[in-house]
Motif scaffolding. Structure first.
Motif, PDB file in Angstrom:
ATOM      1  N   GLY A   9      -2.182   7.388  18.129  1.00  0.00           N
ATOM      2  CA  GLY A   9      -2.841   6.113  18.390  1.00  0.00           C
ATOM      3  C   GLY A   9      -2.225   5.442  19.603  1.00  0.00           C
ATOM      4  N   HIS A  10      -0.885   5.428  19.676  1.00  0.00           N
ATOM      5  CA  HIS A  10      -0.208   4.891  20.860  1.00  0.00           C
ATOM      6  C   HIS A  10      -0.523   5.731  22.092  1.00  0.00           C
ATOM      7  CE1 HIS A  10       1.991   1.816  18.824  1.00  0.00           C
ATOM      8  NE2 HIS A  10       2.693   2.645  18.074  1.00  0.00           N
ATOM      9  N   PHE A  11      -0.504   7.045  21.942  1.00  0.00           N
ATOM     10  CA  PHE A  11      -0.845   7.978  23.017  1.00  0.00           C
ATOM     11  C   PHE A  11      -2.195   7.602  23.629  1.00  0.00           C
ATOM     12  CE2 PHE A  11      -2.977  11.803  24.480  1.00  0.00           C
ATOM     13  CZ  PHE A  11      -2.001  12.602  25.063  1.00  0.00           C
ATOM     14  N   SER A  12      -3.105   7.122  22.798  1.00  0.00           N
ATOM     15  CA  SER A  12      -4.459   6.771  23.245  1.00  0.00           C
ATOM     16  C   SER A  12      -4.546   5.378  23.839  1.00  0.00           C
ATOM     17  CB  SER A  12      -5.437   6.880  22.066  1.00  0.00           C
ATOM     18  OG  SER A  12      -5.396   8.168  21.494  1.00  0.00           O
ATOM     19  N   GLY A  13      -3.507   4.547  23.628  1.00  0.00           N
ATOM     20  CA  GLY A  13      -3.507   3.198  24.183  1.00  0.00           C
ATOM     21  C   GLY A  13      -3.516   2.092  23.155  1.00  0.00           C
ATOM     22  N   LEU A  14      -3.400   2.432  21.865  1.00  0.00           N
ATOM     23  CA  LEU A  14      -3.399   1.418  20.821  1.00  0.00           C
ATOM     24  C   LEU A  14      -2.000   0.889  20.567  1.00  0.00           C
ATOM     25  CD1 LEU A  14      -5.829   2.913  18.148  1.00  0.00           C
ATOM     26  CD2 LEU A  14      -6.330   1.271  19.959  1.00  0.00           C
ATOM     27  N   GLY A  15      -1.912  -0.402  20.262  1.00  0.00           N
ATOM     28  CA  GLY A  15      -0.651  -1.011  19.890  1.00  0.00           C
ATOM     29  C   GLY A  15      -0.502  -1.034  18.383  1.00  0.00           C
ATOM     30  N   HIS A  16       0.438  -1.839  17.899  1.00  0.00           N
ATOM     31  CA  HIS A  16       0.689  -1.920  16.467  1.00  0.00           C
ATOM     32  C   HIS A  16      -0.281  -2.868  15.776  1.00  0.00           C
ATOM     33  CE1 HIS A  16       5.076  -0.434  16.918  1.00  0.00           C
ATOM     34  NE2 HIS A  16       4.311   0.529  16.438  1.00  0.00           N
ATOM     35  N   SER A  17      -0.444  -2.649  14.483  1.00  0.00           N
ATOM     36  CA  SER A  17      -1.201  -3.538  13.617  1.00  0.00           C
ATOM     37  C   SER A  17      -0.215  -4.269  12.714  1.00  0.00           C
ATOM     38  CB  SER A  17      -2.182  -2.733  12.760  1.00  0.00           C
ATOM     39  OG  SER A  17      -2.739  -3.549  11.740  1.00  0.00           O
ATOM     40  N   ALA A  18      -0.537  -5.493  12.353  1.00  0.00           N
ATOM     41  CA  ALA A  18       0.318  -6.273  11.456  1.00  0.00           C
ATOM     42  C   ALA A  18      -0.184  -6.252  10.019  1.00  0.00           C
ATOM     43  CB  ALA A  18       0.402  -7.720  11.938  1.00  0.00           C
ATOM     44  N   LEU A  19      -1.166  -5.381   9.723  1.00  0.00           N
ATOM     45  CA  LEU A  19      -1.755  -5.360   8.387  1.00  0.00           C
ATOM     46  C   LEU A  19      -0.918  -4.507   7.439  1.00  0.00           C
ATOM     47  CD1 LEU A  19      -5.550  -5.111   9.243  1.00  0.00           C
ATOM     48  CD2 LEU A  19      -4.235  -7.118   8.559  1.00  0.00           C
ATOM     49  N   GLY A  20       0.141  -5.083   6.946  1.00  0.00           N
ATOM     50  CA  GLY A  20       0.998  -4.391   6.003  1.00  0.00           C
ATOM     51  C   GLY A  20       2.023  -5.346   5.437  1.00  0.00           C
ATOM     52  N   GLU A  21       2.722  -4.884   4.409  1.00  0.00           N
ATOM     53  CA  GLU A  21       3.732  -5.717   3.771  1.00  0.00           C
ATOM     54  C   GLU A  21       4.948  -4.867   3.471  1.00  0.00           C
ATOM     55  OE1 GLU A  21       4.178  -8.844   0.015  1.00  0.00           O
ATOM     56  OE2 GLU A  21       2.325  -7.710   0.321  1.00  0.00           O
ATOM     57  N   THR A  22       6.137  -5.434   3.673  1.00  0.00           N
ATOM     58  CA  THR A  22       7.369  -4.702   3.441  1.00  0.00           C
ATOM     59  C   THR A  22       8.294  -5.459   2.501  1.00  0.00           C
ATOM     60  OG1 THR A  22       8.484  -5.704   5.348  1.00  0.00           O
ATOM     61  CG2 THR A  22       7.285  -3.652   5.739  1.00  0.00           C
ATOM     62  N   GLU A  23       9.195  -4.712   1.882  1.00  0.00           N
ATOM     63  CA  GLU A  23      10.241  -5.293   1.052  1.00  0.00           C
ATOM     64  C   GLU A  23      11.549  -5.242   1.829  1.00  0.00           C
ATOM     65  OE1 GLU A  23      12.257  -4.556  -3.367  1.00  0.00           O
ATOM     66  OE2 GLU A  23      11.094  -2.969  -2.387  1.00  0.00           O
ATOM     67  N   VAL A  24      12.279  -6.344   1.829  1.00  0.00           N
ATOM     68  CA  VAL A  24      13.513  -6.450   2.593  1.00  0.00           C
ATOM     69  C   VAL A  24      14.709  -6.118   1.706  1.00  0.00           C
ATOM     70  CG1 VAL A  24      14.918  -7.928   4.065  1.00  0.00           C
ATOM     71  CG2 VAL A  24      12.443  -8.265   3.955  1.00  0.00           C
ATOM     72  N   PHE A  25      15.619  -5.275   2.230  1.00  0.00           N
ATOM     73  CA  PHE A  25      16.841  -4.931   1.510  1.00  0.00           C
ATOM     74  C   PHE A  25      18.011  -5.763   2.026  1.00  0.00           C
ATOM     75  CE2 PHE A  25      14.526  -0.711   1.455  1.00  0.00           C
ATOM     76  CZ  PHE A  25      14.066  -0.865   0.144  1.00  0.00           C
ATOM     77  N   ALA A  26      19.105  -5.722   1.288  1.00  0.00           N
ATOM     78  CA  ALA A  26      20.283  -6.520   1.642  1.00  0.00           C
ATOM     79  C   ALA A  26      20.867  -6.126   2.987  1.00  0.00           C
ATOM     80  CB  ALA A  26      21.342  -6.390   0.548  1.00  0.00           C
ATOM     81  N   ASP A  27      20.709  -4.842   3.373  1.00  0.00           N
ATOM     82  CA  ASP A  27      21.260  -4.378   4.650  1.00  0.00           C
ATOM     83  C   ASP A  27      20.283  -4.576   5.802  1.00  0.00           C
ATOM     84  OD1 ASP A  27      19.338  -2.516   4.086  1.00  0.00           O
ATOM     85  OD2 ASP A  27      20.619  -0.754   4.310  1.00  0.00           O
TER      86      ASP A  27
END
Length: 319
Positions: A161-179
């Motif tokens: 996708g980047h190779f083709s010229g696309l950037g990142h999407s913000a459609l996602g959710e993450t869990e944060v760890f202590a580190d």
């Protein structure tokens, strides 16, 4: 004039990430923003003849080809790709070849893969694009995935996708760890910048946001005239907001696409078929809030009031 830019992507166990524009790369030429994209199809690429532990050069070529086929098979996009052969060249060499291969980068201990561009700064035309997969990590090409190894096809699909010229999407959710590391809980786009855990093959399938992005960048004949769009302006205290995240949800299919306001006026645009509910996302008292702004039907073109959207924070936690 030529210039190069590196996009380190598909990160794991990330620390804080700054907000980035979704779905396209661009370069400023005079007073206008020019998209980075390939001018001609098929886009030719080479595969390095060096494998990695558990992955032969032929395995790599097969995975890369399958991933490119998924981007190429998007019915509303016109871009195509062509395998030009194996090469002894290494990725990230500015040699005129778009090379995909493995590279040992123990210094990048949280980077699974990266894409590098060489482009014309006057036109935005991509001239060369290389991808490397970091052999610091263990890779798998197993059909059902492999415990403890990252799925090469999932990461290749993202990188291409980047190779083709696309950037990142913000459609996602993450869990944060202590580190300060992170685990992906869910993602609505292959182009979400954080990879799923080792062993997962969830990232092998393009989502609505990815399809909208590649179609907007390389529209198939008739796409721009047969699909509708919704646009508007994100403001805060009467001023446009750069980098605000706006999502559009299709209540019939459950599909989700996102974009950012990409200029100082806070303007954004979504394009695609279907009936969409446009929402902005904000964070208040540690909770995500979402507000419906507008519903737009297929082939309709609607303009949002510049006073409608006032919040600029997105719900996904980025640190």
């Amino acid at each position: 004039m030529r210039s190069s830019v590196a996009a380190c992507i598909a990160l794991i166990l990330l620390g804080p990430i700054p907000a980035r524009a979704c779905m396209k790369f661009g370069v400023q030429v005079g007073n206008r923003q020019v998209e980075l994209k390939w001018a001609q199809s098929p886009v030719r690429y080479f595969v390095s003849d060096r494998g990695a532990p558990g992955v032969s050069a032929n395995d790599l070529q097969g995975v890369v080809s399958r991933a490119f086929t998924k981007w190429q098979d998007v019915a509303t996009a016109s871009v195509t790709y062509q395998f030009a052969g194996f090469t002894a060249a290494l990725p990230l060499d500015e040699d005129g070849l778009s090379t995909i291969g493995f590279a040992p980068r123990p210094d990048l201990d949280r980077v699974l893969a990266a894409t590098n561009f060489l482009f014309d700064t006057t036109t935005g035309e991509l001239l060369e694009s290389d991808i490397f997969f970091n052999t610091t990590f263990s890779w798998s090409v197993a059909q059902s995935g492999e415990a403890g190894r990252y799925d090469l096809e999932s990461i290749a699909l993202h990188e291409e996708g980047h190779f083709s010229g696309l950037g990142h999407s913000a459609l996602g959710e993450t869990e944060v760890f202590a580190d300060s590391g992170r685990r992906v809980i869910g993602a609505e786009a292959v182009m979400f910048p954080i990879a799923f855990s080792a062993g997962s093959i969830v990232g092998r399938t393009l989502r609505a946001d990815d399809i909208a992005g590649i179609s907007d960048l390389y529209p198939e004949s008739g796409f721009n005239t047969s699909t509708g769009s919704v646009s508007g302006t994100v403001t805060k205290n009467g001023r446009g907001v750069f980098g605000a995240h706006v999502a559009a949800f299709n209540p019939k299919t459950g599909e989700l696409v996102g974009n950012f306001s990409l200029n100082d006026e806070g303007r954004f645009r979504h394009r695609g078929p279907g009936a969409w509910t446009v929402r902005h996302q904000s964070r208040a008292a540690g909770r995500c809030r979402s507000r419906e702004l507008l519903r737009v039907g297929p082939a309709g073109r609607r303009q949002l009031s510049r006073h409608v959207i006032r919040s600029t924070r997105r719900c996904a936690e980025w640190g």
